[in-house]
Design an enzyme around this catalytic site. Sequence first.
Site, PDB file in Angstrom:
ATOM      1  N   MET A  39       0.822  -1.209   0.000  1.00 23.14           N
ATOM      2  CA  MET A  39       0.000   0.000   0.000  1.00 23.14           C
ATOM      3  C   MET A  39       0.858   1.262   0.000  1.00 23.14           C
ATOM      4  O   MET A  39       1.832   1.368   0.740  1.00 23.14           O
ATOM      5  CB  MET A  39      -0.889  -0.004   1.256  1.00 23.14           C
ATOM      6  CG  MET A  39      -1.718   1.239   1.446  1.00 23.14           C
ATOM      7  SD  MET A  39      -2.877   1.074   2.830  1.00 23.14           S
ATOM      8  CE  MET A  39      -1.759   1.028   4.210  1.00 23.14           C
ATOM      9  N   SER A 113       3.873  -6.757   2.153  1.00 23.81           N
ATOM     10  CA  SER A 113       2.685  -6.304   2.859  1.00 23.81           C
ATOM     11  C   SER A 113       1.435  -6.783   2.127  1.00 23.81           C
ATOM     12  O   SER A 113       1.309  -7.970   1.858  1.00 23.81           O
ATOM     13  CB  SER A 113       2.732  -4.794   3.044  1.00 23.81           C
ATOM     14  OG  SER A 113       1.832  -4.390   4.060  1.00 23.81           O
ATOM     15  N   ASP A 231       6.319  -4.752  14.538  1.00 23.13           N
ATOM     16  CA  ASP A 231       5.511  -4.108  13.508  1.00 23.13           C
ATOM     17  C   ASP A 231       4.572  -3.068  14.118  1.00 23.13           C
ATOM     18  O   ASP A 231       3.828  -3.351  15.051  1.00 23.13           O
ATOM     19  CB  ASP A 231       4.681  -5.165  12.785  1.00 23.13           C
ATOM     20  CG  ASP A 231       4.267  -4.732  11.397  1.00 23.13           C
ATOM     21  OD1 ASP A 231       3.727  -3.617  11.269  1.00 23.13           O
ATOM     22  OD2 ASP A 231       4.471  -5.511  10.446  1.00 23.13           O
TER      23      ASP A 231
END
Length: 304
Positions: A39, A113, A231
């Site tokens: 993204m 991702s 993360d």
Amino acid sequence: MAFPRLIHLLLSSALLRWPSPASASPRTEPLPLVMWHGMGDSCCNPLSMGAVKKMVEHKIPGIYVLSLEIGKTLIEDMENSFFLNVNHQVTLVCEMLAKNPQLQHGYNAMGFSQGGQFLRAVAQRCPSPPMINLISVGGQHQGVYGLPRCPGESSHICDWLRKTLNLGAYTKGVQERLVQAEYWHDPIKEDLYRNNSIFLADINQERGINETYRKNLMALKNFVMVKFLNDSVVDPVDSEWFGFYRSGQAKETIPLQNTSLYTQDRLGLKEMDKAGKLVFLAAEGDHLQFSEEWFYTNLLPFLV
């Protein structure tokens, strides 16, 4: 998702050997690599995927690397990572791969991702040409229930995105036009998610079993999942290993092996696990942050 410091972390000079059936004697060639960005990124951003592609080509002489571009320009590619229906994106990619003569004997895939889960959809839906190994680097395979940071702290798109998802992730208009809504997984409203998610609930077999999806995923040689232990982008981070929140609340997470997806073996993951095809790797850094040495040691063996 975007990863500003990823580029200096890659790659060693391992050669990939691939015999060509069209030749009377085997010839040495690297197995092609298909990459899908995350993204807020694009296929060929010189500070991210473009640099990764050049590094791979430099370190693995003769390799064909396809960094997927969804759109006619880098800006359009980046915008499509937010606003182009994921099912349509996957269909476009399947068509690209099927028409590409460089890939017809098979390829490895590496998704970053959300690109990791999108490439999994390609593996499930489009077995030709064959995907050999799938490496998911921080992919959210059980979806997300929050976007703490995407792709930058001050992004106006992300501010709007959070508000939209919180207000109506499962409305038809949002599902069809907002990428992140299509893998938004609300553990408190599982029925709403299951009945209205047009992408994730489908590829995770939430509404019934598509045996073709199961068969195609099980055909992988290896399905490698990288989880980033610190993360700050993916919520919950266990989604990177196919874990998720225990249904009905959003505090306690459970691993893949305790989910109904695994116990019912809707995707064949239990069988793949027993066969040693599932590989769970951990990196100490934040989202998409890992050392060059870590990459060499942990990921390159799956590309050789």
